[in-house]
Every structure is written in C-alpha cells, then in structure tokens.
Motif scaffolding. Sequence first.
Motif, PDB file in Angstrom:
ATOM      1  N   GLY A  82       0.790  -1.219   0.000  1.00 49.54           N
ATOM      2  CA  GLY A  82       0.000   0.000   0.000  1.00 49.54           C
ATOM      3  C   GLY A  82       0.822   1.269   0.000  1.00 49.54           C
ATOM      4  O   GLY A  82       0.276   2.356  -0.214  1.00 49.54           O
ATOM      5  N   ALA A  83       2.133   1.187   0.241  1.00 44.19           N
ATOM      6  CA  ALA A  83       2.980   2.377   0.209  1.00 44.19           C
ATOM      7  C   ALA A  83       3.170   2.826  -1.231  1.00 44.19           C
ATOM      8  O   ALA A  83       3.258   2.006  -2.156  1.00 44.19           O
ATOM      9  N   ARG A  84       3.242   4.121  -1.434  1.00 44.97           N
ATOM     10  CA  ARG A  84       3.529   4.644  -2.770  1.00 44.97           C
ATOM     11  C   ARG A  84       5.036   4.701  -3.008  1.00 44.97           C
ATOM     12  O   ARG A  84       5.538   4.216  -4.012  1.00 44.97           O
ATOM     13  N   ASP A  85       5.765   5.321  -2.053  1.00 46.68           N
ATOM     14  CA  ASP A  85       7.219   5.445  -2.157  1.00 46.68           C
ATOM     15  C   ASP A  85       7.825   4.750  -0.942  1.00 46.68           C
ATOM     16  O   ASP A  85       7.869   5.309   0.156  1.00 46.68           O
ATOM     17  N   LEU A  86       8.286   3.522  -1.147  1.00 47.85           N
ATOM     18  CA  LEU A  86       8.749   2.668  -0.055  1.00 47.85           C
ATOM     19  C   LEU A  86      10.267   2.606  -0.051  1.00 47.85           C
ATOM     20  O   LEU A  86      10.887   2.230  -1.048  1.00 47.85           O
ATOM     21  N   LEU A  87      10.875   2.956   1.086  1.00 49.63           N
ATOM     22  CA  LEU A  87      12.311   2.822   1.278  1.00 49.63           C
ATOM     23  C   LEU A  87      12.575   1.597   2.146  1.00 49.63           C
ATOM     24  O   LEU A  87      11.944   1.416   3.180  1.00 49.63           O
ATOM     25  N   GLY A  94      20.129  -1.090   0.447  1.00 50.51           N
ATOM     26  CA  GLY A  94      18.900  -0.310   0.415  1.00 50.51           C
ATOM     27  C   GLY A  94      18.199  -0.461  -0.910  1.00 50.51           C
ATOM     28  O   GLY A  94      18.799  -0.905  -1.903  1.00 50.51           O
ATOM     29  N   ALA A  95      16.921  -0.113  -0.925  1.00 53.21           N
ATOM     30  CA  ALA A  95      16.134  -0.202  -2.147  1.00 53.21           C
ATOM     31  C   ALA A  95      14.962   0.749  -2.043  1.00 53.21           C
ATOM     32  O   ALA A  95      14.545   1.133  -0.944  1.00 53.21           O
ATOM     33  N   LEU A  96      14.414   1.114  -3.193  1.00 52.72           N
ATOM     34  CA  LEU A  96      13.310   2.062  -3.250  1.00 52.72           C
ATOM     35  C   LEU A  96      12.280   1.565  -4.256  1.00 52.72           C
ATOM     36  O   LEU A  96      12.623   1.188  -5.382  1.00 52.72           O
ATOM     37  N   VAL A  97      11.021   1.541  -3.833  1.00 53.51           N
ATOM     38  CA  VAL A  97       9.904   1.231  -4.715  1.00 53.51           C
ATOM     39  C   VAL A  97       9.120   2.520  -4.919  1.00 53.51           C
ATOM     40  O   VAL A  97       8.629   3.115  -3.956  1.00 53.51           O
ATOM     41  N   LEU A  98       9.011   2.966  -6.170  1.00 51.52           N
ATOM     42  CA  LEU A  98       8.310   4.201  -6.516  1.00 51.52           C
ATOM     43  C   LEU A  98       7.064   3.878  -7.317  1.00 51.52           C
ATOM     44  O   LEU A  98       7.163   3.219  -8.366  1.00 51.52           O
ATOM     45  N   ASP A  99       5.919   4.324  -6.832  1.00 52.00           N
ATOM     46  CA  ASP A  99       4.659   4.088  -7.538  1.00 52.00           C
ATOM     47  C   ASP A  99       4.506   2.624  -7.935  1.00 52.00           C
ATOM     48  O   ASP A  99       4.072   2.299  -9.043  1.00 52.00           O
ATOM     49  N   GLY A 100       4.888   1.737  -7.031  1.00 54.36           N
ATOM     50  CA  GLY A 100       4.694   0.312  -7.249  1.00 54.36           C
ATOM     51  C   GLY A 100       5.764  -0.369  -8.055  1.00 54.36           C
ATOM     52  O   GLY A 100       5.708  -1.579  -8.266  1.00 54.36           O
TER      53      GLY A 100
END
Length: 406
Positions: free
Chosen positions: A218-223, A234-240
């Motif tokens: 459900g997060a939009r911008d997940l760190l 580290g990793a980043l999910v942006l807009d899914g």
Amino acid sequence: MTQTRTTKLERGRGALGPALELVHTGRAPTRAVLTSELGVTRATAGAVAAELEALGLITVDSRPTASAGSQGRPSHRLFVAERGPVVLAAQIHADGFRVALVGLGGRIVATSAGCGTIPADPVHVLADVVAAGSDLLRETGRRCLGAGLAVPSAVAEPDGEALNPLHLAWPSGAPVRALFLRSLAEAGIPGVTEQIGFSGNDVNLMALAEHRHGAGRGARDLLCVASGHRGVGGALVLDGRLHSGSSGLALEVGHLTVNPEGAPCHCGSRGCLDVEADPLAFLGAAGREPGPEVSLLQQAADLLRDEYADPGVRAAADLLIDRLGLGIAGLVNILNPDRIVLGGLHRALLEADPERLRAVVADRSLWARGGGVPILPCSLDHNSLVGAAELAWQPVLDDPLVVLDR
C-alpha cells in the motif's frame, strides 16, 4: 484508460494479467472487488476469474459469502491455487545459500539451505543451488514456471553481472545471470528455460517482496534498508515499481558515510553504513568475538535478543541505532518516502528500541518531518527469496496464458 484498453478488458482476455496480479497481491479478495478494480462488468470479471481458475492459478469459492460487517451482496472469494504451479527461488549470501519453491501470493511451499564458505567461482555454488532446487521439485512434484536468484551485490542491467560483490570472493563483474541460466539448462528442470531465469540484488528483491506481500503493501514510495549476513543495502519502490536506476545500481546506501573517522570500508572510504551498522560491527561494538557455528546475522540477532539487558550489548545497540538513524535521515531528506521498512539486523534493532531510532531520524531530517514517516520491521520470512520469486512470476503476471505453453 483508452478506448482500445477498455475494449480489451470487456473481452476479458486482456484483463487476465491485471486480475491475476490483484489476486496475487491480495488486493482482490473477492470477485466483487475484482470487478471494481478492473472497471469491468460482473459478467466479465466472472469470466476472467473462471479462466484463471481453469489455468490452475486461482480458486473461486463455489458459494458467495458476505464479508464481516458488510451490508452488500455476498461475493465469491478468490484465492491463489493451493496446489498450483511454483517458481524456483534462490538466495546466495556470505554464509551459504537458501532455495525455495514459491507459489503465487508469495507462499513458500518448500525450502532448504546450504551453509558454508561460498567458493570464489560462482559456477560451483550455482550448481549446488540448482541441484537443491531440483531436489525440492522432485520431492514435491510441483510444476515449475520459472526461476529467480538474489545475490548480495549490485547487479548491472541488462546483462546481470554482479559488480564488486564485496562480501564474496567472486570476481567483479561475474556474469551471475548467464551462469544461473546455464546451470538451470544443464539441470533440465521441466518448465524452466533460458528465457525465464532472472537475478537481482537481494535488498532490491526484499523491497519488492515487502511491497507486494508484506509491511510495505500500500505504500507509494517505499524505502527499504537492511543488514543481512554482511554489509548494508537499500532499495526504493516508486509508484509500485522497483527503482533500479539507469543500469540497476541505484540505492547503494551501504556506502553512505555515517562516521567520517570510522572503520575502513571495502569501497575505499571510511565509516560507511556497510561497516558501521552490520552484524560484524554490532558484535565488535559489544566486545564479542564472532564464531564459526552459525551466521554472523544469527549471532548478532541472538545476542540482541538474549543479552540486551547487558550494559555492553545495550551500548552497542544504541551506537548502531544512532548510526543507522543518521543514514536513514539523509535518505529521507533526499527521497521523501511515505514508509520505511527495515530488514535483517536493522529490524531487530528497531524492535529493540523503536523510539530511539525514530527520534534520531526526526532530529536529523529536514523540519523534523522524517519523524512522521512510519518506520516498520519487515514482516516476511525469507523476503529476498520471495522477491526473487517475484522476478520469475512476472512473465506469468504479465500474460497468464503463457502457462499453457509450458
């Protein structure tokens, strides 16, 4: 949505992939929700669900049921198929490897591990990984549709080379994806071909799994920040979607400096998160000599859990929390995520003293806004394995009809 897309959805077949992804990620627990999410008629949603069931990918309750507290019309519940196909997932780390068979929904069906020193030639460990996976497939009799691999290294795209795997003896630029595909081909696993073997960085895949099935849903911008067996990633999910940068090398957060006078890092700098906030750093700060019996991660987690009341252990935990918080605050200032999840040793540190970590992040972030970003522990067991499986499942999610050709 364009008219062409609408027409395809109304026919139903173009909706198979989106529908399967909704069930796979738990966002469509009923046919009514599926209808709403796809924006199609009830009849079309019913036909789509029926076709996915015929493919052996989902099951549909034969009798509609009402949700607790619901006042609407009862709806048929949707589930991933319990005995459906699987993919082979593997993770290599500094202390060995783990393999698993993973079904839709991120369900681990079977798993096994191999421990010991990883050889300098990746060919050997990949052969062992694939052999262990073959054993699981033979024991379970499950149909396999693909394979994915998680490695503790940045993985350059599009060729799948492990660039400078600091905590393994592999040569820089080792072609792990090509070697993995070759091992799969040599093993002759039914359903796995050179077109459906994938590889990626372990923390990137952890983030992908947590976003689809765990604490990041459900997060939009997940760190995601994590310390596994060695080092920090580290990793980043942006807009899914997983943000991997122009060539797969984004979010190398382990090489943020958090202690300028700190320990030398493998990258040539000093005081990086990689050497200031990983299991080896924690054991050293606590005055404990690591042993060979179990992994460094297990030793650090056991020490934190069993001896946290010891003043030396508590002081070491506080030190690592402060360093980790400093690094996370810098990332918050740059990335402005709406949720942060922590894995490995960092998950254990968060659970040991959540308020201290959140206070450090708030104190060091712009306008103290970082203090309002939820910081949560990862919730999935073996999340890098589940993320590797997501790579292998993606072609099926894109077009479920491909299962008919395997």
